[in-house]
Scaffold this motif. Structure first.
Motif, mmCIF file in Angstrom:
data_model
loop_
_atom_site.group_PDB
_atom_site.id
_atom_site.type_symbol
_atom_site.label_atom_id
_atom_site.label_comp_id
_atom_site.label_asym_id
_atom_site.label_seq_id
_atom_site.Cartn_x
_atom_site.Cartn_y
_atom_site.Cartn_z
ATOM 1 N N VAL A 128 0.868 -1.176 0.000
ATOM 2 C CA VAL A 128 0.000 0.000 0.000
ATOM 3 C C VAL A 128 0.906 1.227 0.000
ATOM 4 O O VAL A 128 1.819 1.322 0.825
ATOM 5 C CB VAL A 128 -0.942 0.015 1.230
ATOM 6 C CG1 VAL A 128 -1.647 1.354 1.363
ATOM 7 C CG2 VAL A 128 -1.943 -1.120 1.141
ATOM 8 N N VAL A 129 0.652 2.137 -0.915
ATOM 9 C CA VAL A 129 1.443 3.368 -1.020
ATOM 10 C C VAL A 129 0.762 4.400 -0.119
ATOM 11 O O VAL A 129 -0.186 5.074 -0.516
ATOM 12 C CB VAL A 129 1.523 3.850 -2.484
ATOM 13 C CG1 VAL A 129 2.435 5.070 -2.578
ATOM 14 C CG2 VAL A 129 2.017 2.727 -3.393
ATOM 15 N N GLU A 130 1.259 4.495 1.104
ATOM 16 C CA GLU A 130 0.579 5.264 2.149
ATOM 17 C C GLU A 130 0.407 6.742 1.815
ATOM 18 O O GLU A 130 -0.662 7.314 2.048
ATOM 19 C CB GLU A 130 1.321 5.117 3.475
ATOM 20 C CG GLU A 130 0.612 5.809 4.626
ATOM 21 C CD GLU A 130 1.297 5.598 5.954
ATOM 22 O OE1 GLU A 130 0.640 5.835 6.985
ATOM 23 O OE2 GLU A 130 2.483 5.211 5.984
ATOM 24 N N ASP A 131 1.444 7.374 1.263
ATOM 25 C CA ASP A 131 1.321 8.802 0.995
ATOM 26 C C ASP A 131 0.533 9.105 -0.285
ATOM 27 O O ASP A 131 0.397 10.255 -0.679
ATOM 28 C CB ASP A 131 2.680 9.506 0.993
ATOM 29 C CG ASP A 131 3.727 8.851 0.114
ATOM 30 O OD1 ASP A 131 3.508 7.719 -0.356
ATOM 31 O OD2 ASP A 131 4.778 9.471 -0.094
ATOM 32 N N ALA A 132 -0.032 8.078 -0.909
ATOM 33 C CA ALA A 132 -0.938 8.253 -2.049
ATOM 34 C C ALA A 132 -2.345 7.831 -1.652
ATOM 35 O O ALA A 132 -3.172 7.508 -2.498
ATOM 36 C CB ALA A 132 -0.441 7.447 -3.246
ATOM 37 N N CYS A 133 -2.620 7.830 -0.344
ATOM 38 C CA CYS A 133 -3.925 7.435 0.199
ATOM 39 C C CYS A 133 -4.425 8.500 1.167
ATOM 40 O O CYS A 133 -3.637 9.285 1.689
ATOM 41 C CB CYS A 133 -3.821 6.126 0.990
ATOM 42 S SG CYS A 133 -3.307 4.694 0.043
ATOM 43 N N ARG A 134 -5.696 8.473 1.422
ATOM 44 C CA ARG A 134 -6.288 9.297 2.466
ATOM 45 C C ARG A 134 -7.245 8.412 3.266
ATOM 46 O O ARG A 134 -8.034 7.669 2.686
ATOM 47 C CB ARG A 134 -7.075 10.476 1.894
ATOM 48 C CG ARG A 134 -6.220 11.535 1.252
ATOM 49 C CD ARG A 134 -5.375 12.259 2.307
ATOM 50 N NE ARG A 134 -4.494 13.229 1.698
ATOM 51 C CZ ARG A 134 -3.233 13.003 1.372
ATOM 52 N NH1 ARG A 134 -2.686 11.825 1.574
ATOM 53 N NH2 ARG A 134 -2.497 13.943 0.841
ATOM 54 N N PRO A 135 -7.166 8.490 4.593
ATOM 55 C CA PRO A 135 -8.069 7.700 5.428
ATOM 56 C C PRO A 135 -9.392 8.426 5.676
ATOM 57 O O PRO A 135 -9.457 9.651 5.577
ATOM 58 C CB PRO A 135 -7.296 7.560 6.732
ATOM 59 C CG PRO A 135 -6.513 8.842 6.810
ATOM 60 C CD PRO A 135 -6.154 9.189 5.392
ATOM 61 N N ALA A 158 5.509 6.536 -1.711
ATOM 62 C CA ALA A 158 5.492 6.633 -3.173
ATOM 63 C C ALA A 158 6.904 6.523 -3.728
ATOM 64 O O ALA A 158 7.122 5.885 -4.772
ATOM 65 C CB ALA A 158 4.835 7.944 -3.604
ATOM 66 N N GLY A 159 7.866 7.111 -3.045
ATOM 67 C CA GLY A 159 9.257 7.017 -3.480
ATOM 68 C C GLY A 159 9.759 5.579 -3.485
ATOM 69 O O GLY A 159 10.437 5.158 -4.424
ATOM 70 N N GLU A 160 9.426 4.836 -2.429
ATOM 71 C CA GLU A 160 9.835 3.427 -2.362
ATOM 72 C C GLU A 160 9.165 2.608 -3.466
ATOM 73 O O GLU A 160 9.801 1.761 -4.100
ATOM 74 C CB GLU A 160 9.485 2.836 -0.991
ATOM 75 C CG GLU A 160 10.314 3.394 0.140
ATOM 76 C CD GLU A 160 9.773 3.005 1.510
ATOM 77 O OE1 GLU A 160 10.607 2.653 2.368
ATOM 78 O OE2 GLU A 160 8.539 3.061 1.713
ATOM 79 N N ALA A 161 7.892 2.873 -3.716
ATOM 80 C CA ALA A 161 7.170 2.153 -4.774
ATOM 81 C C ALA A 161 7.771 2.463 -6.139
ATOM 82 O O ALA A 161 7.970 1.554 -6.963
ATOM 83 C CB ALA A 161 5.686 2.518 -4.748
ATOM 84 N N ALA A 162 8.091 3.724 -6.400
ATOM 85 C CA ALA A 162 8.685 4.119 -7.682
ATOM 86 C C ALA A 162 10.055 3.462 -7.858
ATOM 87 O O ALA A 162 10.376 2.975 -8.950
ATOM 88 C CB ALA A 162 8.804 5.635 -7.765
#
Length: 187
Positions: A128-135, A158-162
């Motif tokens: 899960v790309v946390e900083d590309a989500c909103r709770p 997002a950086g780690e996913a990229a």
């Protein structure tokens, strides 16, 4: 005719409030189950059902639709909430040889979580790309992350996913890694 003739069970009807939980009866598409009543959103053909205009979506990109049955909610992109109906996402990903799935969007503690957990249950290595989500409720984040970890889902930036996508692009993944991810996700 008088209202009581048209609606003989009017005393059974009442108003429901957003976020109230109700028990839905079994029907042909699903078993009886509890359902949270969320405010109306993402209605088919409405603004809320469309992808963001800055998202690069091409005409030949495959599409998966969820929430297509009016009598059953669907948080996950893989299945409806009761797993009574499959969206076809698993088959599409498997046909393309996909092993790693990155999930992001709205809402971290509901739809994103459900999609990630179902993806892991289907044997994918899911992040899960946390900083590309909103709770919906940031107070739930700690518990949601614990649920994701228990399902074998990683939470990344997002950086780690990229970085992962750049490094792993076009490379076969060792079978040991695929089986390890599947084992973790299936508990």
């Amino acid at each position: 005719p008088p209202r009581s003739t048209l609606f003989p069970y009017t005393t059974l009807f009442r108003s429901f409030k957003p976020f109230e939980s109700v028990k839905l009866r079994k029907d042909a598409d699903r078993p009886a189950h509890s359902q949270v009543l969320y405010p109306r959103h993402a209605v088919q053909e409405s603004w809320g059902s469309h992808c963001h205009e800055r998202l690069d979506v091409r005409p030949d990109d495959p599409r998966i639709h969820k929430g297509t049955k009016p009598n059953i909610d669907s948080y996950s992109a893989f299945f409806d909430n009761c797993k009574a109906n499959d969206t076809g996402l698993t088959a599409l990903l498997e046909a393309e040889g996909v092993t790693d799935v990155f999930v992001c969007g709205l809402v971290f503690d509901i739809c994103v979580k459900a999609t990630a957990v179902h993806g892991a249950e289907m044997g994918f290595s899911v992040s899960v790309v946390e900083d590309a989500c909103r709770p919906l409720d940031p107070k739930n984040n700690k518990d949601v992350k614990a649920e994701l970890a228990a399902a074998g889902v990683a939470v990344v930036s997002a950086g780690e996913a990229a970085h992962f996508a750049r490094v792993g692009r076009g490379q076969a993944k060792p079978l040991r890694e695929v089986l390890s991810a599947a084992h973790r996700s299936r508990g």
